[in-house]
Scaffold this motif. Structure first.
Motif, mmCIF file in Angstrom:
data_model
loop_
_atom_site.group_PDB
_atom_site.id
_atom_site.type_symbol
_atom_site.label_atom_id
_atom_site.label_comp_id
_atom_site.label_asym_id
_atom_site.label_seq_id
_atom_site.Cartn_x
_atom_site.Cartn_y
_atom_site.Cartn_z
ATOM 1 N N ASP A 128 16.461 -12.240 37.532
ATOM 2 C CA ASP A 128 16.368 -11.176 36.565
ATOM 3 C C ASP A 128 14.743 -10.846 36.647
ATOM 4 N N ASP A 129 13.754 -11.530 37.005
ATOM 5 C CA ASP A 129 12.470 -11.417 36.869
ATOM 6 C C ASP A 129 12.159 -10.551 38.258
ATOM 7 N N TYR A 130 12.914 -10.763 39.312
ATOM 8 C CA TYR A 130 12.676 -9.904 40.528
ATOM 9 C C TYR A 130 13.319 -8.612 40.440
ATOM 10 N N TRP A 131 14.380 -8.603 39.716
ATOM 11 C CA TRP A 131 15.212 -7.348 39.547
ATOM 12 C C TRP A 131 14.190 -6.393 38.838
ATOM 13 N N ARG A 132 13.754 -6.985 37.745
ATOM 14 C CA ARG A 132 12.852 -6.188 36.914
ATOM 15 C C ARG A 132 11.743 -5.607 37.722
ATOM 16 N N SER A 133 11.181 -6.558 38.473
ATOM 17 C CA SER A 133 9.811 -6.026 39.400
ATOM 18 C C SER A 133 9.991 -5.074 40.192
ATOM 19 N N ALA A 134 11.353 -5.150 40.742
ATOM 20 C CA ALA A 134 11.956 -3.800 41.697
ATOM 21 C C ALA A 134 11.917 -2.524 40.866
ATOM 22 N N ALA A 135 12.622 -2.627 39.568
ATOM 23 C CA ALA A 135 12.943 -1.440 38.818
ATOM 24 C C ALA A 135 11.636 -0.874 38.307
ATOM 25 N N SER A 136 10.686 -1.646 38.459
ATOM 26 C CA SER A 136 9.152 -1.006 37.918
ATOM 27 C C SER A 136 8.613 -0.069 39.007
ATOM 28 N N SER A 137 9.292 -0.225 39.947
ATOM 29 C CA SER A 137 8.914 0.990 41.265
ATOM 30 C C SER A 137 9.323 2.445 40.981
ATOM 31 N N ASN A 138 8.789 3.337 41.070
ATOM 32 C CA ASN A 138 9.402 4.636 40.652
ATOM 33 C C ASN A 138 10.089 4.993 41.519
ATOM 34 N N THR A 139 9.995 4.858 42.895
ATOM 35 C CA THR A 139 11.410 5.256 43.838
ATOM 36 C C THR A 139 12.649 4.657 43.425
ATOM 37 N N VAL A 140 12.618 3.159 43.303
ATOM 38 C CA VAL A 140 13.814 2.439 43.311
ATOM 39 C C VAL A 140 14.346 2.795 41.851
ATOM 40 N N ARG A 141 13.199 2.961 40.982
ATOM 41 C CA ARG A 141 13.983 3.207 39.378
ATOM 42 C C ARG A 141 14.669 4.648 39.503
ATOM 43 N N ALA A 142 14.127 5.335 40.134
ATOM 44 C CA ALA A 142 15.171 6.979 40.180
ATOM 45 C C ALA A 142 16.348 6.553 40.837
ATOM 46 N N LEU A 143 16.527 5.807 41.816
ATOM 47 C CA LEU A 143 17.709 5.572 42.352
ATOM 48 C C LEU A 143 18.690 4.968 41.313
ATOM 49 N N PHE A 144 18.231 3.973 40.630
ATOM 50 C CA PHE A 144 18.941 3.081 39.654
ATOM 51 C C PHE A 144 19.562 3.851 38.534
ATOM 52 N N GLU A 145 18.650 4.849 38.154
ATOM 53 C CA GLU A 145 18.877 5.765 36.983
ATOM 54 C C GLU A 145 19.992 6.618 37.428
ATOM 55 N N ALA A 146 19.908 6.988 38.771
ATOM 56 C CA ALA A 146 21.359 8.034 39.162
ATOM 57 C C ALA A 146 22.591 7.425 39.393
ATOM 58 N N MET A 147 22.528 6.112 38.990
ATOM 59 C CA MET A 147 23.761 5.263 39.316
ATOM 60 C C MET A 147 24.548 5.250 37.915
ATOM 61 N N THR A 148 25.808 5.110 37.833
ATOM 62 C CA THR A 148 26.714 4.340 36.648
ATOM 63 C C THR A 148 26.391 3.031 36.518
ATOM 64 N N ALA A 149 26.524 2.791 35.267
ATOM 65 C CA ALA A 149 26.412 1.272 34.976
ATOM 66 C C ALA A 149 27.165 0.205 35.765
ATOM 67 N N ASP A 150 28.333 0.561 36.338
ATOM 68 C CA ASP A 150 29.057 -0.145 37.077
ATOM 69 C C ASP A 150 28.616 -0.266 38.559
ATOM 70 N N GLU A 151 28.254 1.100 39.002
ATOM 71 C CA GLU A 151 27.435 0.844 40.435
ATOM 72 C C GLU A 151 26.349 0.181 40.457
ATOM 73 N N LEU A 152 25.409 0.413 39.333
ATOM 74 C CA LEU A 152 24.131 -0.469 39.405
ATOM 75 C C LEU A 152 24.552 -1.897 39.412
ATOM 76 N N GLN A 153 25.477 -2.375 38.360
ATOM 77 C CA GLN A 153 25.812 -3.820 38.331
ATOM 78 C C GLN A 153 26.363 -4.452 39.809
ATOM 79 N N ALA A 154 27.203 -3.290 40.323
ATOM 80 C CA ALA A 154 27.643 -3.973 41.809
ATOM 81 C C ALA A 154 26.504 -4.105 42.529
ATOM 82 N N LEU A 155 25.807 -3.193 42.963
ATOM 83 C CA LEU A 155 24.251 -3.249 43.506
ATOM 84 C C LEU A 155 23.751 -4.496 43.351
ATOM 85 N N ARG A 156 23.523 -4.838 41.949
ATOM 86 C CA ARG A 156 22.747 -5.859 41.580
ATOM 87 C C ARG A 156 23.328 -7.168 42.080
#
Length: 262
Positions: A205-233
């Motif tokens: 979870d800490d690794y994932w949160r660090s990635a989500a703080s990247s503005n480029t990665v965060r934008a891609l995460f925010e464009a996904m549905t909850a199911d898509e994001l969970q599957a990626l995770r």
């Protein structure tokens, strides 16, 4: 600067994302370039000051001029040093450094060269800034060969057809390309090396949160549905072999160093 350029304007978020990695590579890098204590240093693209702070602790410089284009990053950097320090924080562009010629003993870029739109111009500015016999060096993630700390996420994003944005000059990040750039600029005693480092996260979870703080990665995460994001995770978790305990992640950086002719 173009509007689609990758920018870092949140010092605290950058610390979680990359500041700790900066230090992991910065320690062996400073030992490797071997600049004598008491030198005048130029830290180009200092960001939130993570490398600058390490430089003060490890290299005993007389002065450091730390330069970054982001006012917000510089504001964070100024407050991270508790005691008065011989650092001048300057807002500026790597391709147009606000320092006199031949005024430094060493000029370095820590995880910066691949963000410079014209790496040769950035290197020429560092070369201009150092005195004859001075050191010019840099280190950068080996992105094209899977060395980036978020490579597991990047690989899974690529598989789903939504790759993360790459730095504008990512091709210069290979060991061969950066060494060739140094040689083409006329630097002497050019050498390169590779640093492989590890960072332990308390959990996935800490690794994932660090990635989500990247503005480029965060934008891609925010464009996904909850199911898509969970599957990626879950795919990333599987790729890293992460369980419920601490997670050890490896990354690899290429470094290059040369000396200005007399």
């Amino acid at each position: 600067m173009s509007t689609d350029e990758i920018r870092f304007d949140d010092g605290a978020a950058y610390e979680h994302l990359m500041g700790r990695w900066t230090v992991k590579v910065g320690e062996p890098f400073l030992d490797w370039i071997g600049v004598a204590p008491g030198g005048r240093w130029l830290d180009v693209g200092c960001g939130n000051g993570a490398f600058t702070e390490l430089l003060l602790q490890r290299a005993a410089p007389a002065t450091v001029q730390a330069i970054d284009p982001s006012a917000a990053q510089l504001a964070y950097a100024r407050q991270r040093l508790n005691a008065p320090a011989p650092v001048q924080w300057l807002q500026g562009d790597a391709m147009q450094l606000p320092v006199p010629s031949a005024s430094q003993d060493a000029a370095v870029m820590a995880l910066v060269l691949f963000f410079v739109p014209e790496p040769a111009a950035g290197l020429a500015e560092m070369l201009r800034a150092v005195r004859p016999g001075g050191t010019v060096a840099a280190y950068h993630w080996d992105i094209l060969n899977g060395g980036f700390p978020l490579a597991a996420i990047g690989a899974e994003l690529q598989k789903r057809g939504t790759p993360a944005k790459l730095p504008p000059s990512v091709s210069i990040s290979t060991r061969e390309a950066s060494e060739a750039l140094w040689r083409a600029a006329g630097l002497q005693q050019v050498r390169s090396t590779v640093f492989t480092v590890e960072r332990e996260f308390p959990d996935f979870d800490d690794y994932w949160r660090s990635a989500a703080s990247s503005n480029t990665v965060r934008a891609l995460f925010e464009a996904m549905t909850a199911d898509e994001l969970q599957a990626l995770r879950e795919r990333v978790r599987e790729r890293l072999g992460a369980d419920s305990g601490p997670l050890l992640v490896r990354a690899r950086a290429n470094a290059v160093c040369g000396v200005k002719g007399r």
